[in-house]
Write a protein that holds these residues in place. Sequence first.
Motif, PDB file in Angstrom:
ATOM      1  N   PRO A 179       0.826  -1.200   0.000  1.00 35.49           N
ATOM      2  CA  PRO A 179       0.000   0.000   0.000  1.00 35.49           C
ATOM      3  C   PRO A 179       0.866   1.258   0.000  1.00 35.49           C
ATOM      4  CG  PRO A 179      -0.119  -1.138   2.120  1.00 35.49           C
ATOM      5  CD  PRO A 179       0.914  -1.833   1.321  1.00 35.49           C
ATOM      6  N   PHE A 180       0.775   2.025  -1.096  1.00 35.03           N
ATOM      7  CA  PHE A 180       1.578   3.250  -1.188  1.00 35.03           C
ATOM      8  C   PHE A 180       0.932   4.390  -0.412  1.00 35.03           C
ATOM      9  CE2 PHE A 180       2.565   0.880  -5.061  1.00 35.03           C
ATOM     10  CZ  PHE A 180       3.929   0.819  -4.956  1.00 35.03           C
ATOM     11  N   GLY A 181      -0.371   4.268  -0.153  1.00 37.72           N
ATOM     12  CA  GLY A 181      -1.093   5.272   0.616  1.00 37.72           C
ATOM     13  C   GLY A 181      -2.388   4.651   1.048  1.00 37.72           C
ATOM     14  N   GLN A 182      -3.262   5.460   1.630  1.00 36.00           N
ATOM     15  CA  GLN A 182      -4.533   4.894   2.074  1.00 36.00           C
ATOM     16  C   GLN A 182      -5.336   4.425   0.864  1.00 36.00           C
ATOM     17  OE1 GLN A 182      -6.683   7.467   4.662  1.00 36.00           O
ATOM     18  NE2 GLN A 182      -7.659   5.734   5.661  1.00 36.00           N
ATOM     19  N   GLY A 183      -5.585   3.126   0.813  1.00 35.53           N
ATOM     20  CA  GLY A 183      -6.331   2.589  -0.322  1.00 35.53           C
ATOM     21  C   GLY A 183      -5.556   2.591  -1.625  1.00 35.53           C
ATOM     22  N   MET A 184      -4.256   2.864  -1.563  1.00 31.45           N
ATOM     23  CA  MET A 184      -3.464   2.947  -2.790  1.00 31.45           C
ATOM     24  C   MET A 184      -2.615   1.702  -2.978  1.00 31.45           C
ATOM     25  SD  MET A 184      -2.082   6.802  -3.004  1.00 31.45           S
ATOM     26  CE  MET A 184      -0.748   6.418  -4.092  1.00 31.45           C
ATOM     27  N   GLN A 185      -3.273   0.563  -3.217  1.00 30.85           N
ATOM     28  CA  GLN A 185      -2.495  -0.604  -3.603  1.00 30.85           C
ATOM     29  C   GLN A 185      -3.209  -1.249  -4.768  1.00 30.85           C
ATOM     30  OE1 GLN A 185      -3.708  -0.471  -0.423  1.00 30.85           O
ATOM     31  NE2 GLN A 185      -5.469  -1.823  -0.599  1.00 30.85           N
ATOM     32  N   ILE A 186      -2.429  -1.967  -5.578  1.00 29.16           N
ATOM     33  CA  ILE A 186      -3.036  -2.563  -6.761  1.00 29.16           C
ATOM     34  C   ILE A 186      -4.060  -3.594  -6.320  1.00 29.16           C
ATOM     35  CG2 ILE A 186      -2.569  -3.929  -8.817  1.00 29.16           C
ATOM     36  CD1 ILE A 186       0.158  -2.488  -8.909  1.00 29.16           C
ATOM     37  N   THR A 187      -3.711  -4.418  -5.339  1.00 32.45           N
ATOM     38  CA  THR A 187      -4.675  -5.376  -4.813  1.00 32.45           C
ATOM     39  C   THR A 187      -4.331  -5.677  -3.362  1.00 32.45           C
ATOM     40  OG1 THR A 187      -5.578  -7.585  -5.033  1.00 32.45           O
ATOM     41  CG2 THR A 187      -3.329  -7.308  -5.742  1.00 32.45           C
ATOM     42  N   ASP A 188      -5.336  -5.961  -2.559  1.00 28.87           N
ATOM     43  CA  ASP A 188      -5.090  -6.333  -1.170  1.00 28.87           C
ATOM     44  C   ASP A 188      -5.333  -7.824  -1.024  1.00 28.87           C
ATOM     45  OD1 ASP A 188      -4.694  -6.473   1.497  1.00 28.87           O
ATOM     46  OD2 ASP A 188      -6.697  -5.758   2.022  1.00 28.87           O
ATOM     47  N   VAL A 189      -4.236  -8.583  -0.989  1.00 27.32           N
ATOM     48  CA  VAL A 189      -4.338 -10.031  -0.833  1.00 27.32           C
ATOM     49  C   VAL A 189      -4.309 -10.329   0.664  1.00 27.32           C
ATOM     50  CG1 VAL A 189      -3.297 -12.219  -1.482  1.00 27.32           C
ATOM     51  CG2 VAL A 189      -3.056 -10.245  -2.968  1.00 27.32           C
ATOM     52  N   ASN A 190      -5.132 -11.295   1.116  1.00 25.99           N
ATOM     53  CA  ASN A 190      -5.136 -11.546   2.558  1.00 25.99           C
ATOM     54  C   ASN A 190      -3.888 -12.288   3.027  1.00 25.99           C
ATOM     55  OD1 ASN A 190      -5.676 -13.954   1.444  1.00 25.99           O
ATOM     56  ND2 ASN A 190      -7.622 -14.324   2.494  1.00 25.99           N
ATOM     57  N   VAL A 191      -3.058 -12.776   2.105  1.00 25.00           N
ATOM     58  CA  VAL A 191      -1.764 -13.347   2.504  1.00 25.00           C
ATOM     59  C   VAL A 191      -0.649 -12.512   1.862  1.00 25.00           C
ATOM     60  CG1 VAL A 191      -2.497 -15.682   2.979  1.00 25.00           C
ATOM     61  CG2 VAL A 191      -1.960 -15.015   0.640  1.00 25.00           C
ATOM     62  N   GLY A 192      -0.808 -11.209   1.872  1.00 25.95           N
ATOM     63  CA  GLY A 192       0.095 -10.307   1.158  1.00 25.95           C
ATOM     64  C   GLY A 192       1.567 -10.540   1.442  1.00 25.95           C
TER      65      GLY A 192
END
Lengths: 347, 383
Positions: A121-134
Amino acid sequence: MEAINGIFGIASRAIEGLLAGFLPDWVVAAVMALLAITAALVFLILVVMLEVYLERRVMARMQDRWGPNRVGKWGLLQPVADVVKLLLKEDIRPRTADPVVHFLAPIIVLVPALLAYAVIPFGQGMQITDVNVGLLFIVAVGSVTTIGIVVAGWGSGNKYSVLGGMRAAAQMISFEIPLVLALVSPILIVGSLSMVDIVGAQSVVPLALLQPVAFVIYLIAGIAEVNRSPFDLPEAESELIAGFHTEYSGMKFALFFLAEYLNAFAVAAIATTVFLGGWQGPLLPPYVWFFGKAILLFIAMIWVRATLPRLRVDQLMGFCWKVLVPVALANLVVTGIGVSLYQMLVG
Amino acid sequence: MSEITLRTEQTISTFPMDTDDGTLVVNFGPQHPSTHGVFRLVMKLEGETIVDAVPVMGYLHRSVEKLSESRTYLQGVPFTDRLDYLAAMSNNLAYALAVEKLAGIEVPERAEYIRVIMVELNRIASHQMAVGSLANDVGTYYTPFIYCFRDREKILDLFEMVSGQRLTYSYIRFGGVSRDLPEEFVPACRKLLDELPRNIDEYERMLTTNEIFLARTRNVGVLPPDMAIDYSVTGPVLRASGVPYDLRRAEPYSIYDRFEFDIPVGTVGDVYDRYLVRIQEMRESAKIVRQALDQLPGGPARASLPKVMRPPKGDAYAQVENPKGVLGYYLVSDGGPNPYRAKVRAPSFINLTALRPLVIGHKVADSIVILGSFDIVLGEVDR
């Protein structure tokens, strides 16, 4: 203030709204994903250019010299000139090299370097995808790089490259263990592998304060994982010329170069996310915080590179197995006991 | 399939470039970032461990000795600059001493002092280069190297002031020096001497107590004293092995008997000791220069000599303690304007013969560090 902080989110929603007017939903989703990936790619390439520039300028200051200062203001366009030069260079393949393997190696090295950024996450809500095992994803993808480097060393048909590739294999596999162990302790505290959750858990206090040992071990192992000084044995200039990428030129070399700096920034970015509270911080927009923290960590890596000599192969392995792994394990045990005690007392 | 052959200790070790017993033959050099010139080292590796090594020299052979036989004595001076080009002053001195011995020339007092100042400054410059490039071989990314270069520049500035040259000075000639010191030299030199200890402290802060530097250099490439003597090793490499042999003390030439200085020696004879000896020698050289500046007398800086020298029939051998070791010049005269025979005893070349036994059994990375600690200059090895 809100507008500045969420500028990327607002822009993406605006584009999404615009597209939704005349396109079916699934196309909009696909286009938005592509846009996010493109934006991240452009950003990453700019980051690499900045890294190269910083590395040369900061190190030059440390060494009492100027560094590149001719192309553009303060030499800022030097990385652009370098990229153009690399693009125009002849691509040479040695006669003894395996053509397929020699061609594939830079790609195998570059792709995982890029993939790791998918979940950061580059910022709040700024990630390409949020994987639960990131975090697991990052570690898993990161270990693929080793294969690329071994393949590059083997496929070049050069003895220096083979030595460099062998060293890389031994080193990267060994240092992955303390690296993962160092990442497990914060996970125990947070209770989630998702990068977004890990950042969220640090809204009060960054994990580096709770897990200083893990933080330091992660940085050391991370520097070793991306083959930077003092662990730059696979490309040790004084003995192996350039190690595994001795026989690469032009754009293929550029890909190795790109991957190397992407990986270095990934180490800084992951350390920022997991240990330094990610994009969180007062006053400034989140992406500025994230970027600032990561670049500061990268400058620390430059500093290390400008200061320390290189370890020898056996010393490097000894350091990993006799120092880092036991300390990381001990840290993990202590953290585990601490977390269970906390849960017994509080929960 | 090519083969490589070398005569060492009455045996000829021959091995093919391609092996099928699991070893890897790697060719380091002649073009390689860490061979300090065009030196070639063919190594047989088992994994990363060296099981055999063959040094190959001669890529920079320019036939300096033979060439000087067809030049006059004065024309021979520039050849000496090009032997150990990091210590051209010392080479000039060795040649000058040999010619003076041959022709029986008296050197003015002032010239003797100027010579000592130049040679000792040159020793500092050469050791700075040695320490800097050793640090590079160990793997520091150029920081100590550039520190050393920054300070070496200042010494080169002084040399430029006196001789007009920064590398090939041809300044010390038989009969004295080519011209007297300019007025601004002495204050500039004193300023340099005041700054030097602090600069040397700076290198030491980077390296002397650095954990990784210690791990990389301690007990690496240990040269025991008896073996060092057997191989005729001289200079800092010999003294690092604990043999306090320094020509300036053992057989004082020029006016070295008038100065007070210590001869630093090592205890173990490893790479680290060689590094320490060089660092201490820089400080000692600074001491000598300071004393020489204090005692510097007036008078001419050059004896008057005929345009073309014709020394009487005979031969002469003169040797000096060059930064790399004992540099000897042997000249034979048949009474003509050219030397009948000129022979150089090159310290780098003779020190290098001890390389092979030292690297065997070590790791690849160590071989580079050991080579770096010998501080060779290929211009002198191959002549």
